[in-house]
Structures are given as structure tokens and as C-alpha cells.
Design a protein around this motif. Sequence first.
Motif, PDB file in Angstrom:
ATOM      1  N   GLN A  37       0.837  -1.210   0.000  1.00  0.00           N
ATOM      2  CA  GLN A  37       0.000   0.000   0.000  1.00  0.00           C
ATOM      3  C   GLN A  37       0.869   1.256   0.000  1.00  0.00           C
ATOM      4  OE1 GLN A  37      -2.574  -0.398   3.383  1.00  0.00           O
ATOM      5  NE2 GLN A  37      -3.592  -2.228   2.587  1.00  0.00           N
ATOM      6  N   ASP A  38       1.926   1.229   0.837  1.00  0.00           N
ATOM      7  CA  ASP A  38       2.839   2.383   0.854  1.00  0.00           C
ATOM      8  C   ASP A  38       3.493   2.571  -0.508  1.00  0.00           C
ATOM      9  OD1 ASP A  38       2.238   2.722   3.509  1.00  0.00           O
ATOM     10  OD2 ASP A  38       4.009   1.648   4.247  1.00  0.00           O
ATOM     11  N   VAL A  40       2.224   1.683  -3.430  1.00  0.00           N
ATOM     12  CA  VAL A  40       1.240   2.184  -4.393  1.00  0.00           C
ATOM     13  C   VAL A  40       1.015   3.689  -4.214  1.00  0.00           C
ATOM     14  CG1 VAL A  40      -1.215   2.101  -5.031  1.00  0.00           C
ATOM     15  CG2 VAL A  40       0.080  -0.011  -4.719  1.00  0.00           C
ATOM     16  N   ILE A  41       0.932   4.134  -2.954  1.00  0.00           N
ATOM     17  CA  ILE A  41       0.721   5.563  -2.692  1.00  0.00           C
ATOM     18  C   ILE A  41       1.911   6.391  -3.189  1.00  0.00           C
ATOM     19  CG2 ILE A  41       0.500   7.277  -0.859  1.00  0.00           C
ATOM     20  CD1 ILE A  41      -1.116   5.194   0.715  1.00  0.00           C
ATOM     21  N   LYS A  42       3.123   5.912  -2.910  1.00  0.00           N
ATOM     22  CA  LYS A  42       4.312   6.626  -3.379  1.00  0.00           C
ATOM     23  C   LYS A  42       4.381   6.622  -4.906  1.00  0.00           C
ATOM     24  CE  LYS A  42       7.126   5.787   0.754  1.00  0.00           C
ATOM     25  NZ  LYS A  42       8.360   5.122   1.297  1.00  0.00           N
ATOM     26  N   ARG A  44       1.835   6.529  -6.864  1.00  0.00           N
ATOM     27  CA  ARG A  44       0.816   7.468  -7.337  1.00  0.00           C
ATOM     28  C   ARG A  44       1.349   8.915  -7.292  1.00  0.00           C
ATOM     29  NH1 ARG A  44      -2.294   6.724 -10.493  1.00  0.00           N
ATOM     30  NH2 ARG A  44      -1.095   8.439 -11.371  1.00  0.00           N
ATOM     31  N   GLU A  45       2.036   9.251  -6.187  1.00  0.00           N
ATOM     32  CA  GLU A  45       2.595  10.591  -6.060  1.00  0.00           C
ATOM     33  C   GLU A  45       3.647  10.854  -7.132  1.00  0.00           C
ATOM     34  OE1 GLU A  45       1.813  13.076  -4.196  1.00  0.00           O
ATOM     35  OE2 GLU A  45       0.308  12.104  -2.939  1.00  0.00           O
ATOM     36  N   GLY A 151      -8.979   7.378  -4.356  1.00  0.00           N
ATOM     37  CA  GLY A 151      -8.082   7.370  -3.202  1.00  0.00           C
ATOM     38  C   GLY A 151      -8.742   6.780  -1.951  1.00  0.00           C
ATOM     39  N   TYR A 153      -5.938   5.103  -1.977  1.00  0.00           N
ATOM     40  CA  TYR A 153      -5.088   4.339  -2.892  1.00  0.00           C
ATOM     41  C   TYR A 153      -5.986   3.334  -3.591  1.00  0.00           C
ATOM     42  CZ  TYR A 153      -5.276   0.715   0.700  1.00  0.00           C
ATOM     43  OH  TYR A 153      -5.717  -0.207   1.594  1.00  0.00           O
ATOM     44  N   TYR A 154      -5.484   2.787  -4.665  1.00  0.00           N
ATOM     45  CA  TYR A 154      -6.266   1.766  -5.363  1.00  0.00           C
ATOM     46  C   TYR A 154      -5.297   0.789  -6.024  1.00  0.00           C
ATOM     47  CZ  TYR A 154      -5.133   4.389  -9.605  1.00  0.00           C
ATOM     48  OH  TYR A 154      -4.471   5.030 -10.610  1.00  0.00           O
ATOM     49  N   ASP A 159      -2.144  -5.164 -10.135  1.00  0.00           N
ATOM     50  CA  ASP A 159      -1.849  -5.212  -8.694  1.00  0.00           C
ATOM     51  C   ASP A 159      -2.642  -6.327  -8.009  1.00  0.00           C
ATOM     52  OD1 ASP A 159      -0.165  -3.058  -9.000  1.00  0.00           O
ATOM     53  OD2 ASP A 159      -1.686  -1.583  -8.446  1.00  0.00           O
TER      54      ASP A 159
END
Length: 463
Positions: A37-38, A40-42, A44-45, A151, A153-154, A159
Motif C-alpha cells: 500500500q505504501d 502504491v501511494i508513493k 501514485r505521487e 483514493g 489508494y487503489y 496489482d
Amino acid sequence: MKYSLKSKLSFSYAVMSLLMVALISFCINVLLQSRFQDYVIKEREQKNTEIVSMIEKQYNGLNGGWNTGTIENIGVSALEQGVIVRLKDAKGKTVWDATVHNNGLCVQMLTHMSENMNSRYPGFKGGYEQKTYSLKSGGQEVGHAELGYYGPYYFTDNDIAFLNSLNSILIAVGVLSLIMALILGAFMAKRVSGPISKSIRAAGQIAKGNFQQRITESSGTREMAQLTDTINHLADSLEKQQDLRKRMAADVAHELRTPLANLQSSMEAMLDGIWEPSEERLESCHEEIIRLNRLVGDLEKLERYEAENASLTISVFDLSGISQLILNNFESEFRKKGIALHFEGKSVTVQADRDKITQVITNLVSNALKYTPEDGNVSVSVQESERGAELSVADTGKGIPPEDLPYIFERFYRADRSRNRRTGGLGLGLTITKAIVDAHGGTIEVVSEVDRGTTFTVTLPKD
């Protein structure tokens, strides 16, 4: 219903293994998903930053316009990646909007993402989120890029496929680990229960009187080895005790048979008129009766010492002084037999039963006199050590064989198998001596060498 130890151990190992595998798999799954998850969020950013950077480069500072053709390509590419782009110039006028370009695709994309997340995490709380980024050129703000996405996250289809594959691998590893744990558990259960089962069978045989039963198999486990050694030691002890009881019965029978036989034959001869009841014959019968009475008296005395070891008349006296008095009484007998008697010691005060300690010294000195040949030596010493008051009686007699040393304090036990009445005694002297010393909380030790002599050491506590 009762189950065997092996079955219980195997079941316990299986349950523990299952719990451990399940716990490890759960922890790994939670940890990996958290890390993913971390990631995926990074990711995305990072993608948002790249999209904003590409849009920012499409501003033409010379004419103050935007390259809409390239921006549209960037927006369509971002839409394929799950990002909805809306570009506004410095005055707030929309330059390009993905929802205007293809609103149906935007809605479909967000719906698909929502379904993916809810299928993976039922009740997942997510929705449309939007971030605004300032666009600059030449140090001046030239517009704003609004990036919308699902959001916080997805997971994309790839994935989801990756996570499913990862879970399948974890399940396979868990099942394989469980199978290996069950095999190892069964092996360990057999290894643990085997010596215990053998110990149970051996103890059962010992309980039935089969004292020859022994456990010969060794175990690599320290506790199991101690258990089997204890069982074997118990069997050895019981076997030796059984042999001692048999020997004691034979010795008692012998000690009683001889005087009783003599009395019976003498009395029958006198009753039948074969012998005259003369004073000499009656005196011989009286001696046999005294011998029987002495045997019974010694047995009663030993039983009293062992059963009532706290019944002591304590007084304070000098152990050296009482030892010298006893040796003075034996002096004529030692001189008559041609044995040198030596005493060495200083004043040592003890708190003990004077009469019983007198008997201990008398028994030890009497034994030394009995088993020391002519021209031999007997040495008595009294000294004080860290353990207490020590009394030693050493002789240069024929000694005690090593195989007899562990049993010399047993009732009726004598190393002299001939049972010579003059030198053999009743076999109770040392037993009574040890009972008295034990009653005082002391110790008695013996060191002997065949044809060299024997040394008895009695230690009485200081207090």
C-alpha cells in the motif's frame, strides 16, 4: 477414551504447527500488504509529479499559449493510468478537461477501481480525490493542473493479480510448512514417547518383582536420559535390597539355628537319660540362651535407634577424654593379642548422647581388635575439622573387599562368609553404630584396602 502419549504429542505438535504457520502467514500477509500500500501511494505521487512536469513543459512563454494537442495526449495517457486531468490557465479558464473529453470513460474507470477495492477489501472506504498543482514558467504562475483519482489508494488489475499470486504462494508455503511440521512432530513425538514407554514397561516389570529389568537404549535428550538412568538405578537398588534381605534371612536363620539346635539336642539327651543334667551341661545351655538373648537384644536396640532417632539424652563432654577411657578398658585385650594401640588427639567438646557415643567407639575399637592380626597396629585419633568433631579408628588388619564395602552397614552383613562365631559376630555392630551416628545428624565413612587395613571416620556436627 484414553489416548497414547505419542498420539497426544503428535496432536499437540500438529496444533502448534498449524497455529504457528497460520500466525506467520497472517503476519507476512499483513506486512506485505502494508508495504505494498505504501508503495502504491508513493508510486501514485511520483506519477502525479511526472504528469504535472510534462504538462508544465507544454506552455509557450512567447505567445502565452498552451500546446493543447500534446496536452490532450498527456491527458489521455494519464486517464489510462487512472488519473483524470483538468488544466486551467492563469485566469482560471479550462484549457483541457478529461471529463469533457470522455466523461463515460472517467466514470467507468472510477467504478471499476471501486469494485476492485471492495472485492479485495469488503467495506473499503474510498472515493474520488483531487489534488491541485501550480504550474510555473519563468518563475511566474501560468496555470493549475487538477489531478483526480480514486483514493486514498487503489489497486489496478495487475496489482490485484500480483497480490493473489502472492497469497497463493503464502498458502502453498504454509501448507508445505504444515506438512513438514507434522512429519517433524511425529518424529519428535516418537523420539520423546519411546523412552517414556520403555520406562513405563520397565517400571511395570520392576513393580512385579522383576528387578533384572533394565533400559539399555540411550536417549539424546538429557531429561529422558536422566529418567532411564533413574529407572535403572532403582532396579539396581531394589535388586541389591532383595539380595540383602535374602542374605539377612539366611544369616538370621543361621544365628538362631545353631544355639537352638544345641539346646534341643542337649535337652533331648538329658530328658532321654543319655546325659546327666550336670552343672557343666546346664552352663553350656545357659550360654546358648545368653547368645540368643543377646541377638534379640541387639535387634531391639537397632530397631529403637532407627525408629526413635530423636530420643537422645544430650550432654556436653570431651570426645578425647571418653575415647581414652574406653581405650584403657581395652588395653589388656590388645596387650594379650600382641597388638599395638595408639591414641592421638586434643580436647574436643561435643554435644551428644554420651552413652550412645560410648557404644559407637566401643564397637569400632572392638572390630579393630577382632580383625587385626598379632603384631598389628590400631590407631585412634580425635580432631576438630570444619565439618565438626572427627573420630578415626584405623587398623592394619586384613581389610574389606571392595565388593563388600557398600554393604557393611547392612543388618547381619559380614564380609567373612565363614560365619566364625569367634570372629564373625552377629553382623549388627556396624549397623547399630551407623544408626547412632545418623541419629546425631553425623556421618560415618570407611576406607579399606585388602591386606592393608581399614579406617572408620565418624564426624559429629559442632552444634
